[in-house]
Motif scaffolding. Structure first.
Motif: not given
Length: 160
Positions: A78, A81-83, A86
């Motif tokens: 995350r 990929y710059r997500l 959570s």
């Protein structure tokens, strides 16, 4: 004849639930002690139960560790990929302890990816990318840009 009458009446009384001697014999045939049912002594049975509990705790700890490693991998991906983050993954990592990291195989893969990305970002990497580019397309684009700039200058300047 008396025997036949007694057996018939006792079966009917048992079915009605008014009692009888049959239920007591069932309880006597099945031992109430689980150790005796397993064919062990009381000490052996307690030791066996203790081993089972310890093995279950070890399996649960290993499972929690694996879950935390997977969560750590998801967090790493995350970030890469710059997500969005959570909460569930962060909670799993905290529950397993903060000593959780990526497995060795994944660490090697991440290190290789970082080396490749650093090579692409360096000047030498950019020079290698230039070799792969279409030079004709670049020349056409440069000429079109130059022509546009020249026309814009002519419109603004009356001397030209």
């Amino acid at each position: 004849m008396a025997f036949l009458m007694k057996s018939m009446l006792s079966n009917q009384v048992k079915n009605l639930g008014l009692g009888g001697g049959g239920e007591e014999s069932k309880e006597e045939s099945t031992p109430s002690d689980p150790a005796a049912a397993a064919g062990m002594t009381r000490e052996e049975y307690e030791e066996y139960q203790k081993q089972m509990v310890e093995e279950k705790m070890e399996r649960d700890a290993a499972f929690a560790q694996k879950k935390a490693e997977r969560a750590c991998l998801r967090v790493h991906l995350r970030e890469k990929y710059r997500l969005p983050k959570s909460e569930l993954d962060e909670n799993q990592i905290q529950m397993a302890g903060d000593d959780v990291g990526l497995p060795e195989d994944l660490q090697k893969m991440v290190a290789e990816d970082q080396v490749e990305e650093e090579d692409k970002d360096s000047i030498l990497g950019q020079l290698q990318n230039i070799q792969n580019m279409d030079m004709d397309a670049i020349k056409e684009k440069a000429q079109a840009t130059f022509t546009e700039m020249k026309q814009a200058a002519e419109q603004k300047c009356s001397v030209m």
